[in-house]
Enzyme design. Structure first.
Site, PDB file in Angstrom:
ATOM      1  N   HIS A  53       0.843  -1.202   0.000  1.00 51.08           N
ATOM      2  CA  HIS A  53       0.000   0.000   0.000  1.00 51.08           C
ATOM      3  C   HIS A  53       0.875   1.249   0.000  1.00 51.08           C
ATOM      4  O   HIS A  53       0.677   2.168  -0.815  1.00 51.08           O
ATOM      5  CB  HIS A  53      -0.917  -0.010   1.214  1.00 51.08           C
ATOM      6  CG  HIS A  53      -1.890   1.133   1.249  1.00 51.08           C
ATOM      7  ND1 HIS A  53      -3.210   0.989   0.883  1.00 51.08           N
ATOM      8  CD2 HIS A  53      -1.735   2.438   1.595  1.00 51.08           C
ATOM      9  CE1 HIS A  53      -3.824   2.158   0.998  1.00 51.08           C
ATOM     10  NE2 HIS A  53      -2.948   3.052   1.437  1.00 51.08           N
ATOM     11  N   GLU A  54       1.840   1.280   0.907  1.00 49.21           N
ATOM     12  CA  GLU A  54       2.720   2.444   1.004  1.00 49.21           C
ATOM     13  C   GLU A  54       3.641   2.555  -0.202  1.00 49.21           C
ATOM     14  O   GLU A  54       3.909   3.659  -0.696  1.00 49.21           O
ATOM     15  CB  GLU A  54       3.544   2.380   2.298  1.00 49.21           C
ATOM     16  CG  GLU A  54       2.731   2.333   3.571  1.00 49.21           C
ATOM     17  CD  GLU A  54       1.689   3.440   3.639  1.00 49.21           C
ATOM     18  OE1 GLU A  54       1.969   4.553   3.136  1.00 49.21           O
ATOM     19  OE2 GLU A  54       0.598   3.200   4.174  1.00 49.21           O
ATOM     20  N   HIS A  57       1.847   4.205  -3.098  1.00 48.78           N
ATOM     21  CA  HIS A  57       1.853   5.662  -2.999  1.00 48.78           C
ATOM     22  C   HIS A  57       3.210   6.232  -3.414  1.00 48.78           C
ATOM     23  O   HIS A  57       3.295   7.194  -4.190  1.00 48.78           O
ATOM     24  CB  HIS A  57       1.555   6.104  -1.561  1.00 48.78           C
ATOM     25  CG  HIS A  57       0.142   5.884  -1.134  1.00 48.78           C
ATOM     26  ND1 HIS A  57      -0.940   6.300  -1.877  1.00 48.78           N
ATOM     27  CD2 HIS A  57      -0.384   5.304  -0.008  1.00 48.78           C
ATOM     28  CE1 HIS A  57      -2.067   5.987  -1.242  1.00 48.78           C
ATOM     29  NE2 HIS A  57      -1.746   5.383  -0.110  1.00 48.78           N
TER      30      HIS A  57
END
Length: 213
Positions: A53-54, A57
């Site tokens: 997820h990170e 980004h």
């Protein structure tokens, strides 16, 4: 190469530990043996999902020449812990802040949607592996464990994607909706269906449908 600051690594570690506890507790409740038993399975699903997820980004931010940094949200940590006592986890331990001189709504939205999309792709990978492991799990405890990890990984990552797409406070959904309502509705609908499937049907029953069992 993706770089993390010391503060970001600290915040990610704290968020990771809190999420593991919350999902494990939401699954097992006050059953200590159940908590310990599901911990390794939760760790894999949460760990991979949180990291991707990170990274989602960060990779998109880097593509547009921006810098992003994850920061803890203390109130979000308390909400996650409190909600786990009711058998559900509102995963809001922190948010990714993006820094750029000229950050348009489109770029900000694309950076934001990358996180939930990473969770959705991972959820589909998990359910695909679970489908492969399903007929094999009767032959080995290892195959059965992999199946369980993937089944829970599907549910956890589907939930993480859907929850982060909610357009509230500083969640990813706020930025995606501001950028493009049509894309937000489409991605939110897909993530929502995945969550409903994991709750109403269950990963194992879903695999059986895929396998035609």
């Amino acid at each position: 190469m993706v770089e993390y600051t010391k503060d970001e690594l600290r915040d990610l570690t704290i968020a990771f530990i809190v999420l593991i506890f919350c999902f494990a507790f939401a699954t097992s409740g006050f059953n200590l043996q159940g908590f310990i038993s599901c911990l390794p399975i939760i760790i894999v699903g949460v760990a991979i999902g949180s990291v991707l997820h990170e990274l989602g980004h960060k990779f998109v931010a880097m593509k547009y020449g921006c810098r992003s940094e994850f920061k803890l949200w203390p109130l979000g940590l308390l909400i996650a812990v409190a909600s786990s006592f009711f058998g559900v986890v509102f995963a809001t331990p922190g948010t990714v802040h993006t820094y750029a001189d000229n950050l348009t709504d489109e770029i900000d939205g694309k950076i934001a949607i990358a996180g939930p999309m990473a969770n959705m792709v991972l959820a589909l990978v998990f359910i695909a592996i679970a489908a492969v492991m399903y007929p094999l799990k009767v032959y080995s405890v290892v195959f059965e464990l992999i199946f369980l990890i993937c089944a829970i990984g599907f549910s956890v990552n589907s939930f993480l994607a859907a929850f982060n797409l909610f357009p509230i406070y500083s969640l990813d959904g706020t930025k995606v909706l501001k950028w493009n309502m049509g894309i937000w509705i489409l991605v939110m609908a897909i993530a929502g269906v995945m969550v409903l499937i994991s709750i109403a049907i269950g990963a194992e029953n879903m695999v059986q449908l895929i396998m035609g069992v």
